[in-house]
Design a protein around this motif. Structure first.
Motif, short mmCIF file in Angstrom:
data_model
loop_
_atom_site.label_atom_id
_atom_site.label_comp_id
_atom_site.label_asym_id
_atom_site.label_seq_id
_atom_site.Cartn_x
_atom_site.Cartn_y
_atom_site.Cartn_z
N GLN A 1 63.02 56.45 13.07
CA GLN A 1 61.85 57.43 13.58
C GLN A 1 60.80 58.19 12.95
OE1 GLN A 1 61.31 58.34 16.30
NE2 GLN A 1 63.50 57.76 17.44
N HIS A 2 61.01 58.05 11.59
CA HIS A 2 60.26 58.36 9.99
C HIS A 2 58.81 57.41 10.63
CE1 HIS A 2 57.71 60.05 6.71
NE2 HIS A 2 58.22 58.15 6.35
N LEU A 3 59.01 55.74 9.92
CA LEU A 3 58.54 55.29 9.95
C LEU A 3 57.87 54.63 11.61
CD1 LEU A 3 60.94 52.56 8.48
CD2 LEU A 3 58.98 52.83 7.94
N TYR A 4 58.14 54.93 12.74
CA TYR A 4 57.65 55.23 13.77
C TYR A 4 56.25 56.62 13.85
CZ TYR A 4 56.40 55.73 18.57
OH TYR A 4 55.80 56.35 20.08
N MET A 5 56.47 57.73 13.28
CA MET A 5 55.88 58.64 12.63
C MET A 5 54.63 58.33 11.92
SD MET A 5 54.90 61.53 14.10
CE MET A 5 53.98 62.86 13.85
N LEU A 6 54.96 56.98 11.07
CA LEU A 6 54.00 57.09 10.28
C LEU A 6 53.32 55.83 11.06
CD1 LEU A 6 55.74 56.28 6.92
CD2 LEU A 6 54.40 58.38 7.43
N LYS B 1 60.49 74.84 13.11
CA LYS B 1 59.92 74.18 13.76
C LYS B 1 59.40 72.47 12.85
CE LYS B 1 58.00 77.17 17.72
NZ LYS B 1 56.81 78.52 17.97
N THR B 2 59.65 72.50 11.81
CA THR B 2 58.79 71.74 10.96
C THR B 2 60.11 70.72 9.72
OG1 THR B 2 58.79 73.10 8.78
CG2 THR B 2 56.94 73.08 10.18
N THR B 3 61.11 71.50 10.26
CA THR B 3 61.88 70.62 9.55
C THR B 3 63.50 70.05 10.46
OG1 THR B 3 62.13 72.51 7.71
CG2 THR B 3 63.98 70.55 7.56
N ALA B 4 63.67 68.76 10.06
CA ALA B 4 65.01 68.18 10.81
C ALA B 4 66.08 68.22 10.13
CB ALA B 4 64.43 67.14 11.19
N ASN B 5 67.49 67.92 10.60
CA ASN B 5 68.27 67.31 9.69
C ASN B 5 68.74 65.74 10.07
OD1 ASN B 5 69.19 70.08 8.69
ND2 ASN B 5 70.49 70.77 10.64
N THR C 1 62.67 59.16 -1.99
CA THR C 1 61.58 59.33 -0.54
C THR C 1 62.22 59.34 0.53
OG1 THR C 1 60.17 58.54 -2.42
CG2 THR C 1 59.29 58.75 -0.23
N PHE C 2 62.87 59.03 0.71
CA PHE C 2 63.02 58.54 2.66
C PHE C 2 64.10 59.67 2.92
CE2 PHE C 2 62.59 53.66 2.58
CZ PHE C 2 61.58 53.85 4.47
N THR C 3 65.19 60.45 1.88
CA THR C 3 65.31 61.50 2.13
C THR C 3 65.11 62.75 2.39
OG1 THR C 3 67.35 60.82 0.67
CG2 THR C 3 67.49 63.05 1.01
N PHE C 4 63.38 62.68 1.70
CA PHE C 4 62.54 64.04 1.67
C PHE C 4 61.66 64.09 3.37
CE2 PHE C 4 64.34 64.62 -2.34
CZ PHE C 4 64.22 66.75 -2.97
N GLN C 5 61.05 62.70 3.24
CA GLN C 5 60.21 63.01 3.61
C GLN C 5 60.94 62.28 5.72
OE1 GLN C 5 57.51 62.64 3.34
NE2 GLN C 5 56.22 61.33 3.44
N CYS C 6 62.38 61.78 5.95
CA CYS C 6 62.79 62.23 6.73
C CYS C 6 63.81 63.41 7.34
CB CYS C 6 64.08 60.98 6.80
SG CYS C 6 63.81 59.18 6.74
N ALA C 7 63.27 63.92 6.85
CA ALA C 7 63.27 65.87 6.95
C ALA C 7 61.95 66.61 7.71
CB ALA C 7 63.96 66.43 5.73
N HIS C 8 60.76 65.77 7.01
CA HIS C 8 59.52 67.16 7.38
C HIS C 8 58.31 65.90 8.31
CE1 HIS C 8 61.33 69.82 5.55
NE2 HIS C 8 61.36 69.40 4.40
N VAL C 9 58.66 64.13 8.48
CA VAL C 9 57.49 63.61 8.76
C VAL C 9 58.30 63.07 9.76
CG1 VAL C 9 55.54 62.57 8.69
CG2 VAL C 9 56.07 63.56 6.76
N MET C 10 58.16 63.46 10.35
CA MET C 10 58.98 63.18 12.44
C MET C 10 58.18 64.05 13.38
SD MET C 10 61.69 61.73 11.22
CE MET C 10 62.80 62.06 11.52
#
Length: 327
Positions: free
Chosen positions: A307-312, A241-245, A209-218
């Protein structure tokens, strides 16, 4: 070799705990946790490419490798609809991408209504993310089958009935092998074996879940709400524009995640085997810069998770504090 490694990390601990009649409780839990790593490894490096048709140029090889879905308890048809069709075609688009669909405890997009409990979603995310694969192997496949029938992805009647039958058989094989058999074989009560089983799923669910969420919910991602179905970008620009490495300098992370830390390359070219992502990433970054398009990347996995947790946290706060989006 990676496929053999992934299957070995998953299956060898399972064989060991059965064959050697291990009685040490800490060692048993450790073996199940290792199986969780193996389960996630299979999902990212083997199953993912095979169901995308990118493991091999030969469809028959992809179908053969996709048999690993029996070992992880996932229905491949549902997975293809949710991931290949909906997520890849409509990344971060409200009401279309199921990966960001609103849930009672989570708000993944600034276009979704905010509930008071979501103020704490960055705190409880780790726990619920860990339940991801467990939910999938128990109820999600059945719920998705009904949903996709209602949406026309699966035909009513014989097609749907066959699909449900296949799901039931898959679940029966999976739970018989990985829950019932250990319960009979190990010298521990069922509830203790169930905790070991849950440990495996918690490890696998957290990683996946973290692998996939860190790619888009950022914070860098854009989120789209288009009631009329019109998207103001072409497919390639939209994916950028919607994806991140993240962590692209780590060969170990690349190896373990099946290249999913190169999500940009994967979303641009989903039919290319992940072993090529590192080689083409420089070309992708240069081309994005040439056309004044973003190429979002986080330096490490740790920074991506932060950054994902910050976005949440931002999404769980007042709507006015959320990241940019366009409608």
């Amino acid at each position: 070799m990676k496929t053999i490694s992934a299957l070995s990390i998953y299956l060898l601990p399972f064989v060991a705990l059965l064959v050697f009649q291990i009685s040490s409780l800490p060692l048993l839990f450790l073996l199940w946790a290792i199986m969780g790593f193996g389960k996630a490894f299979i999902g990212m490096s083997v199953m993912h490419d095979s169901l995308h048709g990118s493991f091999s140029n030969k469809p028959s090889t992809n179908q053969l490798v996709a048999l690993c879905t029996w070992l992880v308890g996932v229905d491949p048809r549902n997975w293809k609809i949710q991931h290949n069709v909906l997520h890849h075609s409509f990344t971060n688009i409200e009401h279309a991408d199921e990966d960001i669909e609103p849930r009672f405890i989570f708000r993944f997009s600034p276009h979704q209504p905010r509930l008071s409990i979501q103020k704490y979603q960055h705190l409880y995310a780790f726990f619920f993310y860990g339940l991801g694969t467990l939910i999938w192997v128990t109820v999600k496949d059945f719920a998705k089958a009904v949903k996709y029938k209602n949406e026309g992805f699966i035909k009513s009647g014989k097609d749907f009935n066959l699909h449900i039958t296949q799901i039931i058989i898959r679940k029966a094989v999976y739970f018989s092998l990985f829950l019932v058999l250990p319960s009979i074989w190990l010298a521990y009560p069922f509830w203790m074996v169930a905790l070991m089983f849950l440990t495996m799923h918690f490890v696998a669910g957290s990683i996946l879940t973290f692998t996939f969420q860190c790619a888009h919910v950022m914070d860098s991602s854009e989120f789209i709400n288009s009631p009329d179905g019109h998207i103001p970008e072409n497919r390639l620009a939209h994916q950028l524009k919607t994806t991140a490495n993240f962590g692209t300098n780590s060969r170990l992370l690349f190896w373990f995640t099946g290249g999913l830390n190169h999500q940009i390359e994967h979303h641009l070219f989903p039919h290319i085997c992940h072993i090529h992502y590192r080689k083409i990433s420089g070309i992708v970054a240069a081309t994005a810069s040439e056309y004044n398009l973003p190429y979002h990347t986080q330096p490490t996995l740790a920074t991506a998770v932060y950054q994902h947790l910050y976005m949440l946290k931002e999404l769980g706060s007042e709507p006015t504090k959320t990241k940019k989006s366009y409608a």
